[in-house]
Design an enzyme around this catalytic site. Structure first.
Site, short mmCIF file in Angstrom:
data_model
loop_
_atom_site.label_atom_id
_atom_site.label_comp_id
_atom_site.label_asym_id
_atom_site.label_seq_id
_atom_site.Cartn_x
_atom_site.Cartn_y
_atom_site.Cartn_z
N ASP A 192 0.71 -1.11 0.10
CA ASP A 192 -0.02 -0.01 -0.06
C ASP A 192 0.87 1.31 -0.14
O ASP A 192 2.19 0.96 0.49
CB ASP A 192 -0.80 0.07 1.09
CG ASP A 192 -0.18 0.18 2.60
OD1 ASP A 192 0.95 -0.48 2.80
OD2 ASP A 192 -0.54 0.82 3.57
N GLU A 231 0.14 -0.97 6.18
CA GLU A 231 1.01 -0.18 6.75
C GLU A 231 0.68 1.20 6.68
O GLU A 231 0.95 1.70 7.88
CB GLU A 231 2.31 -0.76 6.25
CG GLU A 231 3.68 -0.30 7.09
CD GLU A 231 3.97 1.30 7.35
OE1 GLU A 231 4.52 1.27 8.50
OE2 GLU A 231 3.61 1.80 6.32
#
Ligand code: BES
Ligand code: MN
Ligand code: MN
Length: 459
Positions: free
Chosen positions: A88, A153
């Site tokens: 991500d 994250e």
């Protein structure tokens, strides 16, 4: 190692083209509309792991974004390395400050520009390619390898700890290898042994039921922006830079003389550091150096503040409400939940009875982490650096956070090695994020040598 390193070098251009495909996927974890792109990025990672010869490759759903897992366990009797990364990325805004669009990766001056190039797609990709190079040249790896690549994250890895808890056996390992930090310079290799933690809150001060005419009501009722500012300034002493929340420093592990002496040896110039970020001079907690302030000391930061009239021209308003987002970077052994509670109690104590103050805690929290420099993984990383860079690495503590590191250490009982290949000027989370191609190629060499060195150390 020649065979593997040569293979990586010979295929670098092809790898960079594949990395560009990865970077074209706008897998922004904060965005509700990005669900399809998140799924696309997870599939991309799964396909890469399969192509690299990993087994049991699967996209595991979670309550949030999926976790991609793959393993190769053919090194009988050898140790196991768990490689972590995140697919991500942060949102790209402000868009108008990008020289080339964030999701159209472009190579300029030996750097690849795109959102996620350094944080963390480019760095995670290094390990996928190194493993592939081993498998293509030798049909085997010197160690057993497990990959865990997540998609949350940048929003605090909210569901990953749960996944780790449920899959302890699958994830069991001797060391955790992470490339999601930076080194000091292209010719100043360093390894990170500490990360800060984080706790993030939002507060709203309300003084009345609606906005008021500042002439009619001004002077007779509290101004919520003024009160908010007073509460916030009560949190930090302007002279010493000490955080005034009672109990805030109680659990901070005191640095040893030796550690401070080692950190003082790192090449650092306050003047250059300030100039590079366009600041007039450095500033921070009394009694600590900039290296210590940014890596080893906790902070209190106001991330945003709003309320009242901020549009063009004048509006004589006495606002009803004012809000701020605040966060605290934490160091070992501060606990993000405990610190959040201390902050809330303190805010309650200093808030006058002329207003209401509501505080909300976000779940984007992270524990701080420290890895002993003399642990097996750190020694293997240092040997790998030495083999590639022909010099010993520096050991640094980073100010940023990777929430899962402490969870891994606690739940799996293994140490994490933060072998990052980014550089301090990569523009993480900012416009024009980039990853230097020399860091990509040296990163592949170092990551390959790490697997080899870790096998040797554990043999
Ligand atoms: N890769 C970074 C963390 C990082 C950056 C470590 C630079 C060391 C040097 C990571 O992707 C990140 O941005 N983490 C967030 C975590 C937060 C959202 C819980 C951070 O540190 O703000
Ligand atoms: Mn990252
Ligand atoms: Mn990040």
């Amino acid at each position: 190692m020649k065979d593997v390193l040569n293979y990586c070098a010979a295929h670098q251009d092809e790898y960079l083209e594949q990395l560009k495909d990865f970077l074209r996927i706008p897998s922004i974890s904060t965005s509700e509309e990005a669900k399809a792109d998140i799924a696309k990025a997870a599939s991309f990672v799964a396909a890469q792991l399969k192509g690299a010869g990993m087994n049991s490759v699967a996209i595991h759903p979670t309550k949030g974004h999926p976790v991609v897992y793959g393993e190769w366990l053919g090194a009988k009797g050898a140790p196991t390395v768990l490689i972590y990364g995140h697919y991500d990325v942060q949102p790209p805004d402000p868009l108008d400050l990008w020289k080339t669009p964030p999701f159209e990766p472009t190579i300029r001056d030996g750097k690849i520009f795109a959102r996620g190039s350094a944080d963390d797609k480019g760095q995670a990709f290094i390990h996928m390619k190194v493993v592939e190079a081993f498998m293509k040249t030798r049909g085997a790896l010197p160690v057993n390898v497990k990959f865990i690549v997540e998609g949350e994250e940048e929003i605090g890895s909210t569901n990953l700890a749960d996944f780790v808890k449920k899959n302890k056996k699958m994830l069991a390992c001797d060391v955790i290898l992470i490339s999601d930090t930076h080194m000091m310079g292209v010719k100043q290799p360093s390894i990170t042994y500490g990360l800060r933690g984080l706790t993030y809150l939002e507060m709203t001060v309300t003084a009345a039921k609606g906005d008021m005419h500042s002439g009619t009501f001004g002077g007779g009722v509290a101004n919520p922006i003024q009160v908010l500012a007073e509460i916030l300034t009560a949190c930090k002493d302007p002279k010493t830079g000490k955080i005034k929340i009672p109990g805030f420093y109680d659990d901070v592990v005191v640095m040893t003389k030796k550690e401070r002496a080692e950190l003082a040896k790192l090449p650092h110039s306050d003047a250059k550091w300030a100039k590079d970020i366009g600041a007039t001079k450095v500033h921070g907690e009394k009694g600590f150096t900039t290296v210590e302030r940014t890596g080893t000391r906790p902070t209190f930061e106001i991330n945003g503040i709003w309320g009242g009239h901020t549009g063009a021209g004048v509006k004589t308003v006495l606002p009803a409400k004012a809000s701020a987002k605040v966060s605290m970077r934490l160091v070992a052994n501060q606990n993000p939940m405990k610190i959040a509670k201390l902050f809330m109690d303190y805010v309650k104590k200093v808030t006058p009875d002329t207003v209401k103050c509501e505080v909300k805690l976000y779940d984007n929290n992270g524990h701080p982490a420290l890895t002993p420099i003399d642990s097996a993984g750190m020694r293997a990383a240092a040997a790998a650096i030495k083999a590639v860079y022909k010099k010993d690495p520096f050991f640094t503590r980073e100010g940023g956070s990777i929430p899962v590191v402490a969870d891994f250490q606690q739940l799996l009982g293994s140490e994490a090695v933060l072998l990052g290949f980014g550089l301090p000027d990569d523009n993480l989370h900012a416009p024009n994020e980039k990853f230097d191609i020399i860091q990509f190629s040296n990163g592949m060499k170092t990551a390959a040598c790490f697997l080899d060195e870790f096998a040797k150390i554990k043999a």
